[in-house]
Design a protein around this motif. Sequence first.
Motif, PDB file in Angstrom:
ATOM      1  N   LYS A  80     -91.381  24.715 -35.860  1.00 52.52           N
ATOM      2  CA  LYS A  80     -91.188  25.294 -37.191  1.00 52.52           C
ATOM      3  C   LYS A  80     -92.051  24.580 -38.226  1.00 52.52           C
ATOM      4  N   ASP A  81     -92.411  25.298 -39.280  1.00 53.06           N
ATOM      5  CA  ASP A  81     -93.147  24.700 -40.389  1.00 53.06           C
ATOM      6  C   ASP A  81     -92.152  24.189 -41.424  1.00 53.06           C
TER       7      ASP A  81
ATOM      8  N   CYS B 201     -90.440  20.357 -43.281  1.00 51.13           N
ATOM      9  CA  CYS B 201     -90.823  18.986 -43.612  1.00 51.13           C
ATOM     10  C   CYS B 201     -89.668  18.238 -44.269  1.00 51.13           C
TER      11      CYS B 201
ATOM     12  N   LYS C 203     -90.822  25.792 -50.661  1.00 49.76           N
ATOM     13  CA  LYS C 203     -92.035  25.647 -49.856  1.00 49.76           C
ATOM     14  C   LYS C 203     -93.016  24.682 -50.522  1.00 49.76           C
TER      15      LYS C 203
ATOM     16  N   ARG D 136    -101.339  24.880 -45.663  1.00 50.06           N
ATOM     17  CA  ARG D 136    -100.267  25.493 -44.868  1.00 50.06           C
ATOM     18  C   ARG D 136     -98.922  25.254 -45.566  1.00 50.06           C
TER      19      ARG D 136
ATOM     20  N   TYR E  37     -94.932  24.631 -45.812  1.00 45.71           N
ATOM     21  CA  TYR E  37     -93.824  24.010 -45.090  1.00 45.71           C
ATOM     22  C   TYR E  37     -92.557  24.110 -45.933  1.00 45.71           C
TER      23      TYR E  37
ATOM     24  N   VAL F 237     -93.694  15.845 -41.123  1.00 44.19           N
ATOM     25  CA  VAL F 237     -93.718  17.156 -40.471  1.00 44.19           C
ATOM     26  C   VAL F 237     -93.591  16.935 -38.961  1.00 44.19           C
TER      27      VAL F 237
ATOM     28  N   GLY G 106     -95.743  20.499 -33.547  1.00 40.40           N
ATOM     29  CA  GLY G 106     -96.426  21.636 -34.154  1.00 40.40           C
ATOM     30  C   GLY G 106     -97.850  21.292 -34.570  1.00 40.40           C
ATOM     31  N   VAL G 107     -98.027  20.118 -35.155  1.00 42.02           N
ATOM     32  CA  VAL G 107     -99.357  19.684 -35.594  1.00 42.02           C
ATOM     33  C   VAL G 107    -100.274  19.520 -34.386  1.00 42.02           C
TER      34      VAL G 107
ATOM     35  N   ARG H 176    -101.440  22.858 -32.930  1.00 46.16           N
ATOM     36  CA  ARG H 176    -102.460  23.540 -33.717  1.00 46.16           C
ATOM     37  C   ARG H 176    -103.782  22.776 -33.725  1.00 46.16           C
TER      38      ARG H 176
END
Length: 207
Positions: free
Chosen positions: A49-50, A52, A72, A78, A80, A107, A111-112, A115
């Motif tokens: 998930k994005d 933080c 957000k 991007r 988060y 974060v 996920g990081v 990507r």
Amino acid sequence: GGLALVGGGANHKERQMRIVIVATTREWFTIKKYELAEGRLLEKTDDDKDVCLSGSVAKENLFKAESAIGKKIKINGRFYEVIGVTHDKVQESSLMSFGSFQNFIYVPYAGVHKRETTSQTDRILVQLDPGKEPEKMLDSLRSTLGSRLDDDQFDLLTQKDLLKVVYRFTDILQWLLVGLTCISLFIGGMGIMNVMLLSVGERTSEI
């Protein structure tokens, strides 16, 4: 806990600031204990998930007195969603706070890394049972890391090693202060001597 440190910018609407982005695993939060001002810590289910977790300085600069939960933050292009904010006891007004954990945004590492496959892990922190000697684990850790990396690609440091670095830096500062004090005394002494010589020179002509 693994840590990947990234410098970058974060903004919410018209507010923006420079910040340290930390891609980390949830194990980091068992090593460093955090009190929360609101929300929750990162969990395993957040890996894809994005989302933080924000430090207090970042939160106050981006959201002021508003609640940050559910809002957000745009980090390096991007978005988060904020799921938690840390409650930090260090003085928020201090200049040093901008380089501390208060100015971090965390974060999910998974996920990081998914990507950005070329991203590197800057730190791996290992917390041992209090009864274990760190030095005895070094060979095992070195063997494990050495099976995947070249020797010049990693280094192992215990808290004792880090303390040696701190003490060395303290010694350098101490000698620097002694040197500056000696220079100040020398310059002050030369000034006093010149004034005395001038005074004696004037008195000599009168005598």
